[in-house]
Design an enzyme around this catalytic site. Structure first.
Site, PDB file in Angstrom:
ATOM      1  N   VAL A  18      43.788  42.512  35.408  1.00 20.58           N
ATOM      2  CA  VAL A  18      44.595  43.552  36.045  1.00 20.58           C
ATOM      3  C   VAL A  18      44.587  42.994  37.535  1.00 20.58           C
ATOM      4  O   VAL A  18      46.013  43.223  38.107  1.00 20.58           O
ATOM      5  CB  VAL A  18      44.342  45.025  35.881  1.00 20.58           C
ATOM      6  CG1 VAL A  18      45.318  45.886  37.037  1.00 20.58           C
ATOM      7  CG2 VAL A  18      44.375  45.668  34.563  1.00 20.58           C
ATOM      8  N   CYS A  19      43.749  42.668  38.306  1.00 17.09           N
ATOM      9  CA  CYS A  19      43.637  42.534  39.531  1.00 17.09           C
ATOM     10  C   CYS A  19      44.628  41.601  39.920  1.00 17.09           C
ATOM     11  O   CYS A  19      45.311  41.586  41.093  1.00 17.09           O
ATOM     12  CB  CYS A  19      42.374  42.090  40.023  1.00 17.09           C
ATOM     13  SG  CYS A  19      40.869  43.310  39.706  1.00 17.09           S
TER      14      CYS A  19
END
Length: 190
Positions: free
Chosen positions: A46-47
């Site tokens: 997700v980062c």
């Protein structure tokens, strides 16, 4: 006690920025607006979507006189390696601060202290005014990605109320929309 209106505590860290390792301290958060975005770790899932979204909107943050800082508990060396190997992170032009000693994650109260993710940071977004005081906070579970346009909206709202004392921004406020001036006349009329 809330971190809202609290001044960022003194710290020293190193960031990877524009191909260099640069020192960063609480002084970087003074004299202009800052957006500090904590994320769990480099080389994750997700980062990079979040940091890429911020990179895509970075010029808009700069037009508002704000600097963006990405922060994880990785080292600045890891940030460089990620920048050099990921097409998405290669777009990032804002500083990526290494916080391996957890001083920032601890101060901003996003450090995970137990469980499988012990030592990582939660997803936390903080808008800081030019005096170095925290004006907005968003912290949530690491499985939920953020939206840079919402961060921009909150930055604009914080800047608006700083420039217009006595006014407040209602729900879903966006730049150019009406604000409110709290008064006895408004009680019960909204």
């Amino acid at each position: 006690m809330s971190l809202i209106n609290k001044e960022v505590a003194p710290f020293k860290a190193t960031a990877y920025h524009n191909g260099k390792f640069v020192p960063v301290s609480e002084q970087n958060f003074k004299g202009k607006w800052s957006v500090v975005v904590f994320y769990p770790a480099d080389f994750t899932f997700v980062c990079p979507t979040e940091l890429g979204d911020l990179a895509d909107h970075y010029a808009e943050f700069q037009k508002l006189g704000a600097e963006v800082y990405g922060v994880s508990t990785d080292t600045h060396f890891t940030h460089k390696a990620w920048h050099d190997t990921s097409d998405t992170i290669a777009k990032v032009q804002y500083p990526l601060i290494g916080d391996p000693n957890h001083q920032l994650a601890s101060f901003f109260e996003v450090l995970i202290t137990e469980g499988d993710d012990h030592g990582l940071a939660l997803r936390g977004t903080f808008v800081i005014d030019p005096e170095g005081r925290i004006k907005t906070i968003e912290v949530h579970d690491n499985g939920i990605g953020r939206d840079a346009t919402e961060t921009l909206r909150r930055l604009k709202a914080a800047q608006y109320i700083a420039a217009h004392p006595g006014e407040v921004c209602p729900a879903k406020w966006s730049e150019g929309a009406e604000t409110l001036t709290p008064s006895l006349d408004l009680v019960g009329k909204i």
